[in-house]
Design an enzyme around this catalytic site. Structure first.
Site: not given
Ligand code: DX5
Ligand code: ZN
Length: 244
Positions: A65, A63, A96, A167, A175, A225, A38, A98, A67, A203-205
């Site tokens: 993101d 990826h 993605h 997610m 992070g 990410g 990401s 958002m 926003m 996606d995430g963590g």
């Molecule tokens: C959060 C994003 C993720 C994010 C993941 O809203 O959709 O793609 O970048 O980041 P990590 O891997 O650090 O959780």
């Molecule tokens: Zn994402």
């Protein structure tokens, strides 16, 4: 049609392995997990460089993101940046969204070079229409589920999607800690789509431990990410996620 968001190459090798190991092995032969770094964790002052480094490091997708400060508190990347990055890599762009009003932005991102577009069901009044429009504009369509969104949101659009983005953090920031309750949701969705050419992206963590968990639960693609960028050796970090 074999897979939804990837070309046939990886599937040829999968079929080949299946042929030489015999049909009784078929269920064990899944293609290698795909890694989608990401850009949210990249150095925004050197985004082009970062995209090229990720390409050489073995990223399967980039990826992105998006926003808008409404659906999520953060503001990130618009279509102008996607367009500027597009000539720098052959790796597919996994966008993605958002944003509060998904329909207002779908076309601009596809024109800018997005290959896959994920939309959250809460961000469009007519989800099926949005998904059909994404496909009609030439991209792969995907539904993104926030942690509190039920898999039921997918039930009547399964024929309209190529991917599902699950997610494992609340959308908005990189992070954040992995939400373990989502592992059960991945398993349920894996069952739900059985037989369909739909990829499951998580996606995430993501880190070397959570990657193993979600892979077992049924993930095909891991977004990362923080973990990809936490040291300067992206090749190593991507490979570590892939084999965890
Ligand atoms: C959060 C994003 C993720 C994010 C993941 O809203 O959709 O793609 O970048 O980041 P990590 O891997 O650090 O959780
Ligand atoms: Zn994402």
């Amino acid at each position: 049609e074999f897979s939804s968001v990837f070309d046939m190459n990886s599937w040829y090798s999968c079929v080949y392995v299946t042929l030489i190991t015999g049909p009784y092995m078929t269920h064990l032969q899944t293609p290698t997990i795909k890694i989608a770094p990401s850009l949210l964790s990249a150095d925004f002052a050197r985004l082009g460089d970062e995209v090229q480094q990720l390409t050489h490091a073995g990223a399967d997708l980039i990826h992105i993101d998006v926003m808008d400060g409404h659906y999520v508190p953060n503001i990130t990347i618009g279509p102008a940046i996607v367009k500027a990055l597009r000539p720098l890599t052959p790796v597919p762009f996994d966008v993605h969204l958002m944003v509060a009003l998904a329909d207002a932005h779908v076309e601009a991102f596809i024109e800018a070079g997005a290959n896959i577009i994920s939309v959250h069901p809460e961000t469009t009044p007519h989800l099926q229409r949005t998904l059909a429009r994404i496909r009609a504009l030439g991209a792969k369509a995907s539904v993104a589920l926030s942690p509190s969104t039920s898999p039921d949101a997918l039930k009547w659009v399964l024929d309209d999607i190529d991917m599902i983005l699950i997610m494992t953090v609340n959308p908005g920031f990189s992070g954040q800690p992995f939400l373990y309750a989502q592992v059960e949701k991945i398993k349920q969705i894996k069952k739900m789509i059985q037989g369909r050419a739909i990829d499951i992206e998580v996606d995430g963590g993501m880190n070397h431990e959570t990657a193993a968990l979600v892979k077992q639960a049924g993930a095909d693609i891991l977004v990362a990410g923080y973990w990809v960028f936490h040291t300067s050796d992206y090749t190593h970090n991507i490979a570590e996620l892939r084999r965890s």
